[in-house]
Design a protein around this motif. Structure first.
Motif, PDB file in Angstrom:
ATOM      1  N   ASN A 108       0.833  -1.205   0.000  1.00  0.00           N
ATOM      2  CA  ASN A 108       0.000   0.000   0.000  1.00  0.00           C
ATOM      3  C   ASN A 108       0.875   1.265   0.000  1.00  0.00           C
ATOM      4  O   ASN A 108       0.603   2.235  -0.700  1.00  0.00           O
ATOM      5  CB  ASN A 108      -0.912  -0.016   1.231  1.00  0.00           C
ATOM      6  CG  ASN A 108      -1.816   1.199   1.250  1.00  0.00           C
ATOM      7  OD1 ASN A 108      -2.882   1.198   0.646  1.00  0.00           O
ATOM      8  ND2 ASN A 108      -1.386   2.266   1.909  1.00  0.00           N
ATOM      9  N   GLU A 109       1.945   1.210   0.798  1.00  0.00           N
ATOM     10  CA  GLU A 109       2.837   2.374   0.886  1.00  0.00           C
ATOM     11  C   GLU A 109       3.480   2.675  -0.473  1.00  0.00           C
ATOM     12  O   GLU A 109       3.574   3.826  -0.895  1.00  0.00           O
ATOM     13  CB  GLU A 109       3.920   2.129   1.954  1.00  0.00           C
ATOM     14  CG  GLU A 109       4.943   3.252   2.002  1.00  0.00           C
ATOM     15  CD  GLU A 109       5.588   3.446   3.369  1.00  0.00           C
ATOM     16  OE1 GLU A 109       4.904   3.266   4.390  1.00  0.00           O
ATOM     17  OE2 GLU A 109       6.786   3.773   3.400  1.00  0.00           O
ATOM     18  N   CYS A 110       3.897   1.609  -1.163  1.00  0.00           N
ATOM     19  CA  CYS A 110       4.525   1.822  -2.475  1.00  0.00           C
ATOM     20  C   CYS A 110       3.503   2.397  -3.462  1.00  0.00           C
ATOM     21  O   CYS A 110       3.832   3.266  -4.267  1.00  0.00           O
ATOM     22  CB  CYS A 110       5.121   0.520  -2.995  1.00  0.00           C
ATOM     23  SG  CYS A 110       6.583   0.018  -2.056  1.00  0.00           S
ATOM     24  N   ASP A 112       1.022   4.310  -2.676  1.00  0.00           N
ATOM     25  CA  ASP A 112       0.936   5.729  -2.278  1.00  0.00           C
ATOM     26  C   ASP A 112       2.090   6.523  -2.871  1.00  0.00           C
ATOM     27  O   ASP A 112       1.901   7.598  -3.438  1.00  0.00           O
ATOM     28  CB  ASP A 112       1.056   5.884  -0.751  1.00  0.00           C
ATOM     29  CG  ASP A 112      -0.218   5.497  -0.012  1.00  0.00           C
ATOM     30  OD1 ASP A 112      -1.245   5.266  -0.671  1.00  0.00           O
ATOM     31  OD2 ASP A 112      -0.157   5.441   1.241  1.00  0.00           O
ATOM     32  N   GLU A 113       3.301   6.001  -2.704  1.00  0.00           N
ATOM     33  CA  GLU A 113       4.484   6.772  -3.108  1.00  0.00           C
ATOM     34  C   GLU A 113       4.496   7.034  -4.603  1.00  0.00           C
ATOM     35  O   GLU A 113       4.881   8.110  -5.058  1.00  0.00           O
ATOM     36  CB  GLU A 113       5.777   6.071  -2.679  1.00  0.00           C
ATOM     37  CG  GLU A 113       5.967   5.894  -1.182  1.00  0.00           C
ATOM     38  CD  GLU A 113       6.035   7.190  -0.363  1.00  0.00           C
ATOM     39  OE1 GLU A 113       5.662   8.263  -0.853  1.00  0.00           O
ATOM     40  OE2 GLU A 113       6.472   7.102   0.798  1.00  0.00           O
ATOM     41  N   ASN A 114       4.053   6.036  -5.381  1.00  0.00           N
ATOM     42  CA  ASN A 114       3.996   6.265  -6.828  1.00  0.00           C
ATOM     43  C   ASN A 114       2.997   7.364  -7.145  1.00  0.00           C
ATOM     44  O   ASN A 114       3.246   8.216  -8.000  1.00  0.00           O
ATOM     45  CB  ASN A 114       3.622   4.973  -7.551  1.00  0.00           C
ATOM     46  CG  ASN A 114       4.800   4.018  -7.594  1.00  0.00           C
ATOM     47  OD1 ASN A 114       5.867   4.381  -8.047  1.00  0.00           O
ATOM     48  ND2 ASN A 114       4.617   2.822  -7.103  1.00  0.00           N
ATOM     49  N   GLY A 161      13.165  11.974   5.657  1.00  0.00           N
ATOM     50  CA  GLY A 161      12.525  12.724   4.575  1.00  0.00           C
ATOM     51  C   GLY A 161      11.061  12.974   4.876  1.00  0.00           C
ATOM     52  O   GLY A 161      10.555  14.090   4.709  1.00  0.00           O
ATOM     53  N   GLU A 162      10.375  11.944   5.360  1.00  0.00           N
ATOM     54  CA  GLU A 162       8.930  12.079   5.608  1.00  0.00           C
ATOM     55  C   GLU A 162       8.634  13.106   6.694  1.00  0.00           C
ATOM     56  O   GLU A 162       7.715  13.914   6.570  1.00  0.00           O
ATOM     57  CB  GLU A 162       8.345  10.709   5.972  1.00  0.00           C
ATOM     58  CG  GLU A 162       8.346   9.762   4.778  1.00  0.00           C
ATOM     59  CD  GLU A 162       7.855   8.351   5.071  1.00  0.00           C
ATOM     60  OE1 GLU A 162       7.459   7.662   4.126  1.00  0.00           O
ATOM     61  OE2 GLU A 162       7.877   7.930   6.250  1.00  0.00           O
ATOM     62  N   GLU A 163       9.434  13.077   7.759  1.00  0.00           N
ATOM     63  CA  GLU A 163       9.195  14.010   8.872  1.00  0.00           C
ATOM     64  C   GLU A 163       9.455  15.454   8.440  1.00  0.00           C
ATOM     65  O   GLU A 163       8.705  16.358   8.768  1.00  0.00           O
ATOM     66  CB  GLU A 163      10.100  13.662  10.066  1.00  0.00           C
ATOM     67  CG  GLU A 163       9.839  12.296  10.675  1.00  0.00           C
ATOM     68  CD  GLU A 163       8.874  12.348  11.864  1.00  0.00           C
ATOM     69  OE1 GLU A 163       8.128  13.329  11.990  1.00  0.00           O
ATOM     70  OE2 GLU A 163       8.888  11.374  12.647  1.00  0.00           O
ATOM     71  N   GLU A 192      -1.539  11.185   3.906  1.00  0.00           N
ATOM     72  CA  GLU A 192      -1.116   9.808   3.617  1.00  0.00           C
ATOM     73  C   GLU A 192       0.223   9.461   4.254  1.00  0.00           C
ATOM     74  O   GLU A 192       0.462   8.306   4.608  1.00  0.00           O
ATOM     75  CB  GLU A 192      -1.096   9.590   2.095  1.00  0.00           C
ATOM     76  CG  GLU A 192      -2.512   9.737   1.532  1.00  0.00           C
ATOM     77  CD  GLU A 192      -2.674   9.318   0.079  1.00  0.00           C
ATOM     78  OE1 GLU A 192      -3.810   9.035  -0.320  1.00  0.00           O
ATOM     79  OE2 GLU A 192      -1.666   9.282  -0.663  1.00  0.00           O
ATOM     80  N   GLU A 193       1.072  10.468   4.404  1.00  0.00           N
ATOM     81  CA  GLU A 193       2.384  10.180   4.989  1.00  0.00           C
ATOM     82  C   GLU A 193       2.324   9.944   6.496  1.00  0.00           C
ATOM     83  O   GLU A 193       3.239   9.360   7.063  1.00  0.00           O
ATOM     84  CB  GLU A 193       3.378  11.313   4.700  1.00  0.00           C
ATOM     85  CG  GLU A 193       3.861  11.356   3.261  1.00  0.00           C
ATOM     86  CD  GLU A 193       4.697  10.147   2.877  1.00  0.00           C
ATOM     87  OE1 GLU A 193       5.245   9.471   3.754  1.00  0.00           O
ATOM     88  OE2 GLU A 193       4.785   9.871   1.668  1.00  0.00           O
ATOM     89  N   SER A 194       1.265  10.410   7.150  1.00  0.00           N
ATOM     90  CA  SER A 194       1.209  10.183   8.596  1.00  0.00           C
ATOM     91  C   SER A 194       1.183   8.670   8.870  1.00  0.00           C
ATOM     92  O   SER A 194       1.750   8.211   9.854  1.00  0.00           O
ATOM     93  CB  SER A 194       0.011  10.892   9.212  1.00  0.00           C
ATOM     94  OG  SER A 194      -1.175  10.284   8.779  1.00  0.00           O
ATOM     95  N   ARG A 195       0.570   7.918   7.966  1.00  0.00           N
ATOM     96  CA  ARG A 195       0.568   6.450   8.123  1.00  0.00           C
ATOM     97  C   ARG A 195       1.965   5.886   7.852  1.00  0.00           C
ATOM     98  O   ARG A 195       2.423   4.990   8.559  1.00  0.00           O
ATOM     99  CB  ARG A 195      -0.446   5.827   7.163  1.00  0.00           C
ATOM    100  CG  ARG A 195      -1.876   6.161   7.504  1.00  0.00           C
ATOM    101  CD  ARG A 195      -2.843   5.378   6.647  1.00  0.00           C
ATOM    102  NE  ARG A 195      -2.929   5.885   5.307  1.00  0.00           N
ATOM    103  CZ  ARG A 195      -3.925   6.653   4.850  1.00  0.00           C
ATOM    104  NH1 ARG A 195      -4.929   6.966   5.643  1.00  0.00           N
ATOM    105  NH2 ARG A 195      -3.943   7.061   3.606  1.00  0.00           N
ATOM    106  N   HIS A 196       2.626   6.421   6.825  1.00  0.00           N
ATOM    107  CA  HIS A 196       3.976   5.925   6.516  1.00  0.00           C
ATOM    108  C   HIS A 196       4.924   6.157   7.694  1.00  0.00           C
ATOM    109  O   HIS A 196       5.781   5.332   7.987  1.00  0.00           O
ATOM    110  CB  HIS A 196       4.554   6.644   5.297  1.00  0.00           C
ATOM    111  CG  HIS A 196       3.772   6.434   4.036  1.00  0.00           C
ATOM    112  ND1 HIS A 196       4.202   6.904   2.825  1.00  0.00           N
ATOM    113  CD2 HIS A 196       2.599   5.810   3.809  1.00  0.00           C
ATOM    114  CE1 HIS A 196       3.319   6.584   1.898  1.00  0.00           C
ATOM    115  NE2 HIS A 196       2.334   5.920   2.478  1.00  0.00           N
ATOM    116  N   MET A 197       4.759   7.300   8.340  1.00  0.00           N
ATOM    117  CA  MET A 197       5.673   7.614   9.449  1.00  0.00           C
ATOM    118  C   MET A 197       5.447   6.660  10.614  1.00  0.00           C
ATOM    119  O   MET A 197       6.403   6.200  11.247  1.00  0.00           O
ATOM    120  CB  MET A 197       5.512   9.073   9.871  1.00  0.00           C
ATOM    121  CG  MET A 197       6.007  10.029   8.794  1.00  0.00           C
ATOM    122  SD  MET A 197       6.116  11.737   9.353  1.00  0.00           S
ATOM    123  CE  MET A 197       4.440  12.223   9.311  1.00  0.00           C
TER     124      MET A 197
END
Ligand SMILES: [Fe+2]
Ligand SMILES: [Fe+2]
Length: 295
Positions: A108-110, A112-114, A161-163, A192-197
């Protein structure tokens, strides 16, 4: 024991993604609003030149052009990170059981990133800016990173990077001075990045359990070097030369800009706090983060 706690977190993150995710292919995201022609590419306070004598000598229109070029560089580094992290993480997860909750979230994260990379390109094109060639050092580190990096370092650099983007984009997404396509992209990215972090922090914590002191020290230093290159990579002479500015003058203004240092420190604050809590800040790393204006 930590595995089951982690599993629940990965499942919750995936559920949250199913409830709230965006489609970067939607053309409305990139529509300009009236007045966007004069708006900035990002919150002007985030410009490394903000408040310097050089900044003060520019007209408002020139400043808006400057931040449009600068946001292209910032988001270009963002895309470079998003692609690099996928190569590294997918490589590490290639042989794993695909039904593992963390691997499902990684898929899922990948995805998102694309979508983010596509969205950043769309937003930059919408405001009439363009991406610049990166410095060699960044691309060389990228090559090493993609091929040889191990878990806690990969997630550490990704989290850095995300933070940093999270703090900046929280300002951009609500700023009336920022052109609408960038504002919208910033909002989606923050959500969406809050989940990645949360994912990266968990992955790092799990990985640190029982790590030898030497391995921890080496990982600490490599995360710091990667973060340093990301922070330095945000400033690219081509961005400024493209506007007809003399790079030596630009560099002297940025180097003497206490406001810029303060903003970068602010951007890195949550990340540095996490590192310090997890024992990923040693003497050498602190020295590097100070050199990058992140501490
Ligand atoms: Fe992203
Ligand atoms: Fe991410």
């Amino acid at each position: 024991m930590t595995a089951s706690r982690s599993d629940a977190l990965f499942e919750n993150l995936l559920e949250s993604a199913q409830r709230l995710s965006f489609d970067s292919r939607s053309p409305q995201l990139y529509e300009l609003e009236s007045g966007d022609d004069e708006r900035h590419g990002m919150t002007p306070e985030w410009s490394p030149l903000y408040g310097t004598p050089l900044w003060n000598s520019l007209t408002e229109q020139e400043r808006a052009r400057l931040t449009r070029n600068e946001v292209a560089q910032f988001l270009g580094v963002g895309i470079w990170l998003e692609v690099g992290l996928q190569v590294a993480l997918l490589r590490a997860g290639h042989s794993a059981d695909p039904s593992r909750p963390d691997i499902k979230f990684l898929f899922n994260e990948c995805a998102d990133e694309n979508m983010h990379s596509l969205m950043f390109v769309g937003a930059i094109e919408a405001i009439g800016a363009k991406f610049y060639q990166r410095d060699r050092a960044l691309d060389f580190f990228g090559w090493i990173f993609r091929h040889f990096v191990w878990d806690e370092v990969a997630y550490g650099v990704v989290l850095a990077g995300e933070e940093i983007f999270d703090v900046m984009q929280r300002d951009w997404m609500t700023d009336e001075d920022v052109a609408a396509p960038i504002r919208r992209a910033a909002y989606i990215h923050v959500v969406e990045e809050s989940r990645h972090m949360a994912f990266a922090r968990r992955k790092i914590r799990d990985r640190l359990v029982g790590l030898s002191r030497i391995r921890r020290a080496v990982s600490t230093l490599i995360i710091a070097i990667g973060t340093h290159l990301i922070a330095k990579g945000m400033i690219n002479r081509r961005v400024y030369e493209d506007l007809g500015l003399d790079w030596e003058v630009v560099r002297a203004n940025i180097d003497g800009n206490e406001h810029h240092r303060m903003m970068f420190r602010r951007a890195a604050e949550p990340f540095i706090e996490f590192l310090s809590k997890e024992g990923l800040l040693n003497f050498g790393a602190r020295w590097i983060y100070r050199k990058s204006n992140l501490l």
